[in-house]
Design an enzyme around this catalytic site. Structure first.
Site, PDB file in Angstrom:
ATOM      1  N   LYS A 125      58.843  -9.556  -8.593  1.00 32.60           N
ATOM      2  CA  LYS A 125      60.082  -8.816  -8.885  1.00 32.60           C
ATOM      3  C   LYS A 125      61.281  -9.558  -8.322  1.00 32.60           C
ATOM      4  CE  LYS A 125      59.511  -4.167 -10.227  1.00 32.60           C
ATOM      5  NZ  LYS A 125      59.953  -2.797 -10.140  1.00 32.60           N
ATOM      6  N   LYS A 204      46.262 -11.634 -22.161  1.00 30.47           N
ATOM      7  CA  LYS A 204      45.495 -10.660 -21.383  1.00 30.47           C
ATOM      8  C   LYS A 204      45.916  -9.225 -21.768  1.00 30.47           C
ATOM      9  CE  LYS A 204      44.829  -8.801 -16.856  1.00 30.47           C
ATOM     10  NZ  LYS A 204      45.090  -8.647 -15.481  1.00 30.47           N
ATOM     11  N   LYS A 207      48.965  -2.947 -20.082  1.00 30.28           N
ATOM     12  CA  LYS A 207      49.952  -2.004 -20.620  1.00 30.28           C
ATOM     13  C   LYS A 207      51.355  -2.591 -20.546  1.00 30.28           C
ATOM     14  CE  LYS A 207      49.429   0.783 -16.495  1.00 30.28           C
ATOM     15  NZ  LYS A 207      48.176   0.135 -16.095  1.00 30.28           N
TER      16      LYS A 207
END
Ligand code: ADP
Ligand code: TRP
Length: 342
Positions: A125, A204, A207
């Site tokens: 992040k 891969k 979600k």
């Protein structure tokens, strides 16, 4: 389960205790099942197993209360439908064991900032310039408390979580160094294929990439997604290497060994269309998950069943975590009242 730690000492003889957690941040997909859940279920008969739904961890991503509640319940129903058996494994929700968050504080006091700065969830992040909260920064410490609270010896996880188990061992080692033999040092058990199930775009399955095939979506919706799986544009007659194709990788997960061998042969021969393979994937997938789907309907319709399983699981988990927390508190000079009584 050992009772010897009622004395506040770490039990000297331990059998294997398996523990893992799974975040309810979305509906489970094939990657979660073949990369993790299936193996948790297989392991439930090999030792004393504790599995939990990591709702406290999910709070750093799911900010909608009703959605979180729904995801936790769905996760429990899904796990039971897929074969997790409360007679073999303790299934519970992370936040039902408040001892874990108290233990997190004790561990935070021995956690170097630099250790957390190197952890990938936060580092990624930060590198991308995205805002990160302290929950995400300290996530590995909560995860360490999850593991240490149950004297877990073996933690089955995907490759992406191995770093966190190292952090857990590190923190347990430091705490033990300061305060004596309090925590059991766990070992990671890396799950087979935990990075390998491809998604509908060939990357891969995740979600975050919106390329998932969900376990319990309707067969019609799943078939639609399968028919849209990206494939290359080589001519039909050209022989192809099955091992290099993500559609084949998905097929082999749900087909029988004989069907897989026959499909591999078709690839090597050439002269087939990907559309036919996609239809075959959809058909065998529907068959593969049919029993779990039927079980899921029965469990979901059984009023109070899931709540009962989770309440029993939480009771068992809490009594174990309370003993470890007490051990840790006494060791570092807290809980004078309890220590005086003992
Ligand atoms: P997602 O990437 O969809 O957010 P998670 O990170 O919540 O999935 O996955 C939980 C666990 O499921 C992972 O630690 C890993 O063991 C397994 N898993 C997830 N995606 C895959 C995949 N594509 N292939 C194999 N295993 C996977
Ligand atoms: N962080 C893990 C994941 O995202 C989930 C998790 C939370 C976990 N606590 C744990 C896994 C303790 C193993 C042990 O997949």
């Amino acid at each position: 389960m050992s009772g010897s730690d009622a004395s506040g000492k770490v039990p000297s003889v331990r059998s294997s205790r398996i523990l893992s957690g799974i975040q309810p941040t979305g509906r489970f997909h094939w990657g979660n099942y073949f990369g993790a859940i299936r193996q948790y279920i297989e392991l439930q008969t090999t030792g004393d197993a504790f599995y939990f739904i990591a709702d406290l961890h999910a709070l750093t991503t799911v900010r909608e209360p009703s959605r979180l509640r729904e995801l936790v319940r769905d996760a429990a129903i899904d796990l039971l439908a897929l074969g997790l058996d409360p007679a073999h494994a303790t299934l519970f929700v992370q936040s039902d064991v408040p001892e874990v968050t108290e233990l997190t504080w004790l561990l935070l006091t021995v956690t170097p900032m630099g250790l957390l700065e190197r952890c990938h969830a936060y580092k990624e992040k930060k590198t991308k310039g995205l805002p990160a909260d302290a929950g995400l920064f300290t996530y590995p410490v909560l995860m360490a408390a999850d593991i240490l609270a149950y004297d877990a010896t073996t933690v089955p996880v995907g490759e992406d979580q191995v770093q966190h188990i190292e952090v857990c061992r590190d923190l347990a080692g430091t705490f033990n160094h300061h305060y004596g033999d309090v925590f059991v040092l766990p070992k990671a058990r890396v799950l087979d294929g935990s990075a390998k199930v491809p998604g509908t775009d060939g990357q891969k399955m995740s979600k975050s990439y919106e390329n998932t095939l969900d376990l319990f979506e309707t067969p019609a919706s799943q078939k639609k997604k399968i028919m849209r799986i990206t494939t290359d544009s080589r001519p039909m007659e050209e022989p192809k290497d099955p091992e290099a194709d993500h559609l084949f990788a998905l097929y082999r997960l749900v087909a029988t060994p004989e069907e897989t061998a026959a499909m591999a042969e078709t690839y090597r021969r050439g002269g087939f269309g990907y559309g036919e393979v996609k239809k075959a994937v959809a058909a065998v997938a529907e068959r593969f998950f049919a029993d779990a789907r039927a079980r899921r309907e029965t469990i979901a319709a059984d009023d109070g069943l899931v709540e009962k399983v989770l309440a029993d699981g939480a009771d068992r988990a809490r009594s174990q975590a309370a003993r470890v927390l007490d051990r840790a508190k006494r060791a570092c000079g807290l809980s004078l009242r309890k220590a005086g009584r003992a």
